[in-house]
Design an enzyme around this catalytic site. Sequence first.
Site, mmCIF file in Angstrom:
data_model
loop_
_atom_site.group_PDB
_atom_site.id
_atom_site.type_symbol
_atom_site.label_atom_id
_atom_site.label_comp_id
_atom_site.label_asym_id
_atom_site.label_seq_id
_atom_site.Cartn_x
_atom_site.Cartn_y
_atom_site.Cartn_z
ATOM 1 N N SER A 1 59.333 21.418 42.041
ATOM 2 C CA SER A 1 60.366 22.530 42.012
ATOM 3 C C SER A 1 61.665 21.797 41.413
ATOM 4 O O SER A 1 62.245 20.719 41.824
ATOM 5 C CB SER A 1 60.786 22.930 43.321
ATOM 6 O OG SER A 1 61.918 23.757 43.444
ATOM 7 N N LYS B 1 56.325 34.697 49.032
ATOM 8 C CA LYS B 1 57.233 35.614 48.759
ATOM 9 C C LYS B 1 57.145 37.087 49.570
ATOM 10 O O LYS B 1 58.002 37.649 49.946
ATOM 11 C CB LYS B 1 57.531 36.176 47.180
ATOM 12 C CG LYS B 1 58.018 34.954 46.351
ATOM 13 C CD LYS B 1 58.084 35.521 45.033
ATOM 14 C CE LYS B 1 58.520 34.236 44.129
ATOM 15 N NZ LYS B 1 58.933 34.473 42.779
ATOM 16 N N ARG C 1 44.291 41.549 34.708
ATOM 17 C CA ARG C 1 42.931 41.011 34.890
ATOM 18 C C ARG C 1 42.288 42.326 35.883
ATOM 19 O O ARG C 1 41.357 42.761 35.527
ATOM 20 C CB ARG C 1 42.634 39.824 35.250
ATOM 21 C CG ARG C 1 41.226 39.322 35.526
ATOM 22 C CD ARG C 1 40.903 38.057 36.027
ATOM 23 N NE ARG C 1 41.650 37.771 37.159
ATOM 24 C CZ ARG C 1 41.808 36.507 37.824
ATOM 25 N NH1 ARG C 1 40.781 35.591 37.141
ATOM 26 N NH2 ARG C 1 42.536 36.333 38.939
ATOM 27 N N MET D 1 56.570 33.380 31.269
ATOM 28 C CA MET D 1 57.312 33.011 32.465
ATOM 29 C C MET D 1 57.104 31.467 33.089
ATOM 30 O O MET D 1 57.824 30.940 33.459
ATOM 31 C CB MET D 1 56.899 33.742 33.547
ATOM 32 C CG MET D 1 57.594 35.289 33.533
ATOM 33 S SD MET D 1 57.650 35.910 35.216
ATOM 34 C CE MET D 1 57.980 37.576 34.660
ATOM 35 N N GLY E 1 60.019 30.181 30.422
ATOM 36 C CA GLY E 1 60.705 30.814 31.574
ATOM 37 C C GLY E 1 61.642 29.832 32.047
ATOM 38 O O GLY E 1 62.185 30.370 33.165
HETATM 39 P P1 NDP Z 1 50.690 35.532 41.502
HETATM 40 O O1 NDP Z 1 49.665 34.634 41.974
HETATM 41 O O2 NDP Z 1 51.307 36.346 42.456
HETATM 42 O O3 NDP Z 1 49.859 36.282 40.283
HETATM 43 C C1 NDP Z 1 49.362 35.883 39.391
HETATM 44 C C2 NDP Z 1 48.930 36.677 38.190
HETATM 45 O O4 NDP Z 1 48.112 35.909 37.202
HETATM 46 C C3 NDP Z 1 48.248 37.718 38.394
HETATM 47 O O5 NDP Z 1 48.300 38.756 37.608
HETATM 48 C C4 NDP Z 1 46.576 37.394 38.336
HETATM 49 O O6 NDP Z 1 45.983 38.544 37.546
HETATM 50 C C5 NDP Z 1 46.821 36.534 36.903
HETATM 51 N N1 NDP Z 1 46.057 35.660 36.911
HETATM 52 C C6 NDP Z 1 45.736 34.434 37.375
HETATM 53 N N2 NDP Z 1 44.720 33.825 37.014
HETATM 54 C C7 NDP Z 1 44.061 34.451 36.162
HETATM 55 C C8 NDP Z 1 42.932 34.410 35.224
HETATM 56 N N3 NDP Z 1 42.114 33.287 35.445
HETATM 57 N N4 NDP Z 1 42.901 35.195 34.223
HETATM 58 C C9 NDP Z 1 43.560 36.414 34.201
HETATM 59 N N5 NDP Z 1 44.542 36.367 35.033
HETATM 60 C C10 NDP Z 1 44.830 35.590 35.962
HETATM 61 O O7 NDP Z 1 51.760 34.597 40.827
HETATM 62 P P2 NDP Z 1 53.194 35.124 40.349
HETATM 63 O O8 NDP Z 1 53.333 36.311 39.854
HETATM 64 O O9 NDP Z 1 54.249 34.948 41.698
HETATM 65 O O10 NDP Z 1 53.575 33.944 39.387
HETATM 66 C C11 NDP Z 1 53.220 34.165 38.088
HETATM 67 C C12 NDP Z 1 53.676 32.962 37.024
HETATM 68 O O11 NDP Z 1 54.983 33.247 36.927
HETATM 69 C C13 NDP Z 1 53.340 31.520 37.770
HETATM 70 O O12 NDP Z 1 53.043 30.626 36.813
HETATM 71 C C14 NDP Z 1 54.970 31.152 38.340
HETATM 72 O O13 NDP Z 1 55.002 29.964 38.119
HETATM 73 C C15 NDP Z 1 55.568 32.139 37.138
HETATM 74 N N6 NDP Z 1 56.918 32.224 37.639
HETATM 75 C C16 NDP Z 1 58.165 31.924 36.861
HETATM 76 C C17 NDP Z 1 59.222 32.136 37.494
HETATM 77 C C18 NDP Z 1 60.612 31.624 36.554
HETATM 78 O O14 NDP Z 1 61.720 31.886 37.005
HETATM 79 N N7 NDP Z 1 60.313 31.015 35.254
HETATM 80 C C19 NDP Z 1 59.558 33.022 38.589
HETATM 81 C C20 NDP Z 1 58.374 33.455 38.959
HETATM 82 C C21 NDP Z 1 57.226 33.210 38.658
HETATM 83 P P3 NDP Z 1 44.890 39.089 38.982
HETATM 84 O O15 NDP Z 1 45.723 39.948 39.799
HETATM 85 O O16 NDP Z 1 43.992 39.546 38.305
HETATM 86 O O17 NDP Z 1 44.421 37.920 40.035
#
Ligand code: NDP
Length: 279
Positions: A18, A70, A155, A222, A246
């Site tokens: 972090s 969260k 997905r 992001m 991001g």
């Molecule tokens: P979540 O775990 O809640 O969601 C993950 C997302 O990624 C889902 O839509 C998931 O799809 C998809 N995903 C994961 N693995 C795969 C895969 N192999 N193939 C296809 N889709 C996939 O995580 P968050 O939404 O909290 O975070 C997502 C990203 O955003 C993280 O990397 C985080 O670090 C980044 N982030 C950056 C921020 C910033 O300030 N820059 C703030 C918040 C987040 P499915 O639903 O199908 O599993």
Amino acid sequence: MSASQTIACVFGNPIEQSKSPTIHALFAKQFDIDLHYIKRFAEVDAFTLSADEFFSLPNTIGANVTMPFKHDALKWVSSLSSQAKRAGAVNTIIRKGNVFEGDNTDGVGLVNDLKDHDVDLQGLNILLVGAGGAAKGVLPALIDAGTNQVSVYNRSRDKAIALVNETNHYKNDIATVYDDTTYDETRAGFDLIINATSLSLYGELPQISDLVFSNKPVVYDMVYQPSPTVFMQKANSFGCTNNIDGLGMLVNQAAQSFYLWFGHYPEVGKVHQYLIENK
Ligand code: NDP
């Protein structure tokens, strides 16, 4: 840590990576605030215990919350801002005496970073890739910024459908589910594509048609890494020249949290630049 110091933290698992302590230390310096901001690791099933313990310390003003807590934080707080309610997730806890308010600053963070990059959201057609916590956090802010349409691809399609339905409950017809199988060149192109999945962390790409790049949209990932993410590289290979990571969103969401705790809005540009130079 001195007796007069204000204390804040970021909860997460993992948390070593972090950048929040660095960001908040730089913000606090701007206002001569004596802030002790720490990383707080919690076991995946132990957010409540960790939050109870942390806030039993004197001088705790609030906390940030990152993956995977969260949703736990949403349940832990005493009240929710409208952003947190609509996002269904809390990334900022604000202490007001013995009352704890949950907010979500991811949407403000993204929208302000896009503004910093001269992207005006008014009237844009957006493709939002992902339907996890981050996508949920930013969708309400994108809608409120006057976008024309936000198409959501994920997905797991059921999650995209649920997110769109929830969003349209607040404002009809702006959010829609993106269907890759029926997307073709006859459709109005996207002006902005936001990758809100974690895929770039693993060097992987979402399974969407290359046609989404045909309008040469602005591309936002992001995820932030020392060099352009695979998604940004792919966009670049299709002639998209405005590809943003991001890191600025991270700094901007932190700025909004800081404002909620201290009532001062920090200057983000220098902090963003510092992080770029110290990757
Ligand atoms: P979540 O775990 O809640 O969601 C993950 C997302 O990624 C889902 O839509 C998931 O799809 C998809 N995903 C994961 N693995 C795969 C895969 N192999 N193939 C296809 N889709 C996939 O995580 P968050 O939404 O909290 O975070 C997502 C990203 O955003 C993280 O990397 C985080 O670090 C980044 N982030 C950056 C921020 C910033 O300030 N820059 C703030 C918040 C987040 P499915 O639903 O199908 O599993």
